[in-house]
Write a protein that holds these residues in place. Structure first.
Motif, PDB file in Angstrom:
ATOM      1  N   ILE A 267      -3.741   3.998   4.666  1.00  0.00           N
ATOM      2  CA  ILE A 267      -2.724   2.610   4.684  1.00  0.00           C
ATOM      3  C   ILE A 267      -3.535   1.767   6.044  1.00  0.00           C
ATOM      4  O   ILE A 267      -3.646   0.521   5.789  1.00  0.00           O
ATOM      5  CB  ILE A 267      -1.329   2.871   4.709  1.00  0.00           C
ATOM      6  CG1 ILE A 267      -0.967   3.377   3.340  1.00  0.00           C
ATOM      7  CG2 ILE A 267      -0.691   1.731   5.126  1.00  0.00           C
ATOM      8  CD1 ILE A 267       0.427   3.878   3.379  1.00  0.00           C
TER       9      ILE A 267
ATOM     10  N   LEU B 108      -5.115   5.544  -2.708  1.00  0.00           N
ATOM     11  CA  LEU B 108      -5.524   4.900  -1.275  1.00  0.00           C
ATOM     12  C   LEU B 108      -6.885   5.556  -1.021  1.00  0.00           C
ATOM     13  O   LEU B 108      -7.638   4.956  -0.327  1.00  0.00           O
ATOM     14  CB  LEU B 108      -4.454   5.266  -0.362  1.00  0.00           C
ATOM     15  CG  LEU B 108      -3.060   4.575  -0.711  1.00  0.00           C
ATOM     16  CD1 LEU B 108      -1.696   5.199   0.084  1.00  0.00           C
ATOM     17  CD2 LEU B 108      -3.114   3.069  -0.347  1.00  0.00           C
TER      18      LEU B 108
ATOM     19  N   LEU C  49       0.823  -1.089  -0.026  1.00  0.00           N
ATOM     20  CA  LEU C  49       0.093  -0.011  -0.014  1.00  0.00           C
ATOM     21  C   LEU C  49       0.866   1.239   0.005  1.00  0.00           C
ATOM     22  O   LEU C  49       0.626   2.128  -0.602  1.00  0.00           O
ATOM     23  CB  LEU C  49      -1.008   0.130   1.161  1.00  0.00           C
ATOM     24  CG  LEU C  49      -1.857  -0.890   1.421  1.00  0.00           C
ATOM     25  CD1 LEU C  49      -2.543  -1.056   2.604  1.00  0.00           C
ATOM     26  CD2 LEU C  49      -2.913  -0.957   0.069  1.00  0.00           C
ATOM     27  N   GLU C  50       2.023   1.114   0.602  1.00  0.00           N
ATOM     28  CA  GLU C  50       3.023   2.586   0.726  1.00  0.00           C
ATOM     29  C   GLU C  50       3.236   2.860  -0.705  1.00  0.00           C
ATOM     30  O   GLU C  50       3.484   3.926  -0.845  1.00  0.00           O
ATOM     31  CB  GLU C  50       4.355   2.146   1.527  1.00  0.00           C
ATOM     32  CG  GLU C  50       3.943   2.081   2.973  1.00  0.00           C
ATOM     33  CD  GLU C  50       3.802   3.241   3.649  1.00  0.00           C
ATOM     34  OE1 GLU C  50       4.063   4.437   3.071  1.00  0.00           O
ATOM     35  OE2 GLU C  50       3.423   3.301   4.738  1.00  0.00           O
TER      36      GLU C  50
END
Length: 91
Positions: free
Chosen positions: A82, A14, A6-7
């Protein structure tokens, strides 16, 4: 997807994933939390004027929430997205 995966995603993706999942599942707790953290994220992203407005006007918060995946604000909110998405891997 795990936190590391996800980063690497852009803030707007996101945002879209987290908000879409929350709306689809009626997770008003997440959406309310997002509205509460937007003023702090505005301050972090250098928009101090927006912070004062957001604290006094709910309509400004709702507008910000819709666009909260863009630019410096989106980047400041990445940890929120996140965290939420790692708790909901099917999002």
């Amino acid at each position: 997807m795990d936190a590391n995966g996800l980063e690497s995603l852009p803030a707007n993706e996101l945002h879209d994933r987290a908000v879409r999942y929350a709306v689809r599942h009626g997770d008003f707790g997440f959406l309310w939390n997002l509205l509460k953290v937007i003023p702090a994220a505005e301050a972090v992203s250098g928009n101090d004027d927006e912070t004062a407005n957001d604290l006094s006007r709910v309509s400004a918060l709702l507008s910000d929430a819709i666009a909260a995946g863009e630019g410096e604000l989106g980047e400041a909110l990445k940890p929120v997205y996140i965290d939420y998405l790692t708790k909901h891997p099917d999002a």
